[in-house]
Design an enzyme around this catalytic site. Sequence first.
Site, PDB file in Angstrom:
ATOM      1  N   TYR A   1       6.850 -13.013  12.840  1.00  0.00           N
ATOM      2  CA  TYR A   1       5.714 -12.548  13.637  1.00  0.00           C
ATOM      3  C   TYR A   1       5.097 -11.283  13.077  1.00  0.00           C
ATOM      4  CZ  TYR A   1       7.493 -15.777  17.192  1.00  0.00           C
ATOM      5  OH  TYR A   1       7.909 -16.899  17.864  1.00  0.00           O
TER       6      TYR A   1
ATOM      7  N   VAL B   1      10.800 -21.533  11.559  1.00  0.00           N
ATOM      8  CA  VAL B   1      10.979 -22.222  12.837  1.00  0.00           C
ATOM      9  C   VAL B   1      10.304 -21.507  14.000  1.00  0.00           C
ATOM     10  CG1 VAL B   1      13.071 -23.414  12.117  1.00  0.00           C
ATOM     11  CG2 VAL B   1      13.255 -21.160  13.181  1.00  0.00           C
ATOM     12  N   GLU B   2       9.618 -20.386  13.714  1.00  0.00           N
ATOM     13  CA  GLU B   2       8.763 -19.741  14.710  1.00  0.00           C
ATOM     14  C   GLU B   2       7.695 -18.930  13.977  1.00  0.00           C
ATOM     15  OE1 GLU B   2      10.393 -17.369  17.865  1.00  0.00           O
ATOM     16  OE2 GLU B   2      12.201 -18.612  18.008  1.00  0.00           O
ATOM     17  N   ASN B   3       6.461 -19.084  14.413  1.00  0.00           N
ATOM     18  CA  ASN B   3       5.355 -18.252  13.957  1.00  0.00           C
ATOM     19  C   ASN B   3       4.167 -18.556  14.862  1.00  0.00           C
ATOM     20  OD1 ASN B   3       2.778 -18.484  11.589  1.00  0.00           O
ATOM     21  ND2 ASN B   3       3.728 -16.528  12.101  1.00  0.00           N
TER      22      ASN B   3
END
Length: 473
Positions: free
Chosen positions: A306, A366-368
Amino acid sequence: MTGWTTFPAGFLWGGATAANQIEGAFDADGKGLSIQDVLPRGILEPRTATPTPDNLKQIAIDFYHRYAQDIALFAEMGFTVFRFSIAWSRIFPNGDDAEPNEAGLAFYDRVLDELERHGITPLVTISHYETPLAIAERYDGWVSREVIGLFERYVRVLFARYGHRVRYWLTFNEINSVLHAPFLSGGINTAPEKLSPSDLYQAIHHELVASALATRIAHETDPDIRVGCMVLGVPVYPLTPAPADVEAALHTDHANLMFSDVHVRGRYPGYAERYFRDNGIRLHITDDDRELLAANTVDFVSFSYYMSVCETADETRRTAREANLMGGVPNPYLASSAWGWQVDPTGLRIVLNQFWDRWNKPLFIVENGLGAHDEVVEGPGGPTVLDDYRIEYLRDHLVEVGEAIADGVHVLGYCSWGPIDLVSASTAQMSKRYGFIHVDRNDDGTGTLRRTRKKSFHWYAGVIATNGASLRS
C-alpha cells in the site's frame, strides 16, 4: 514504459478479502467470538470488554449469506483467483475445543463449490487477524507456546477437509504486523505498554514455528500444495543521502524483512540475533524449533503493498505528522490518500525486485488497493460509481508490476484489496471503500447491502481479459 513486457500466461488475476471484514454472521451456526468482535473501531482504538452492536463487522457485507452472488460478480470480471480467509472461531469456536464445528466447515465447502463452478482458483489464508477471543483471554494469544498446538489442530482439520481442493495457502496475514498491533495480529491480550520486547518476540517466534508446522502438514497432505508466507511489503527510503539516514532505513527494513528471512531461509538472520543481544531480548528456542524452521521453508512469498516509508536518524524531523500506518516520516515527493497513506506506485516495482533478489522465490501480490470516498450516481445503465481515481491508482501500480516482470521477477499473480466494498481493518468504516463493487452500507449500519458495479469493475474486467495488455493503452 520502455522495456515493459506482457504478463505471463497463467498469471492469476483476482481480489482479496478477510472473513471478519466481509462475512458477518458473527455468531451464526456455532461460530465463536474472535478478537474482531471486540474491535468495533478497528486497530486504531483499544478493544472493548465485550462485543458491541455498533461493530459493523457483526454483519459486514453479509458474504456469509450472499457469497454465491458475490462470487458470480467476481467471475463476471474474469477472476482466476480469489483470496479469502477462514475464520478460526468458525471452525473451533473457542480455539481449544475438542472437536471442530461442522457447520463452519460446511460453509467453506459451499464457498469452494461456488469458486469451482466458476473456474476460480482459491487462495486461502489460515489466520487473518481472526484469533479466537478465548485464545487471547485464556492464553494471552501467541505469547503462549500452547497456542502452537491449538493452531496445529486447526490446520490439520483444514488440510484434511480442503487440502485436495485448495492448492495455494497462506499461513499468517502480514505476520510482521505483530510489531505494530499485538492484539490484532497476535491475539496478545496484554496491553502493549506492559509487553516486554522478549514477550513480543517470543510470540512472533511461536507464530513462525506454527507457520513452519503448517507448511510441513500441507506438504505431507499433498506435495503439490503450495504454502506461502504473507508480509507487509514496505520499501524503506532514507529521507536524505546522509549515511545516518541510510543506516536508519536499513534497520527499519531489517525489522520487516526478518520474518520472511526466517520463512524462506529457515533460520534467524545475523542482524536479528544482534538486535536481540543488543536489546536484552531472550527467546526460548528449542532444537526442535530450529529443525522445524530449517526443514519447512515456504514455497512462495506473498505480500501486501500500500505504501513506502521514509526513515531518518534526525529525531527532530519526527515532529512532523507521521506518514502512513507503518510510521516513518513523510516523503516530500509523494501525495497521500484521504486517509494519509502515501501513494507510491514505483515502490511496488522496487519491493518486487528487492524480494526476488533476496529470496529468489516466486512472489504473489495478494493485497493492493486504494481506500477512498465513493459516490453512487445515476448512469446510462443505472447506478454506478465513477471511480476514475481508483482506476488511475491501480493502473499505475499494475504498470509497475509489468516493469518488474520485465526486470525478470517471477510474479505468480495479483489480488486487489478488496474487490468488493468491505469493513476497513484500520478504521472499521464502510466509507473507506476499496472495491470494484459498491455495497450499500454506511458507517452507521444503515443500507440495503445492494451490490452495484463501479466504473472500475468494467476497467478491471478489461485488464484481465487482455492479460494486462490494456494497461499500455
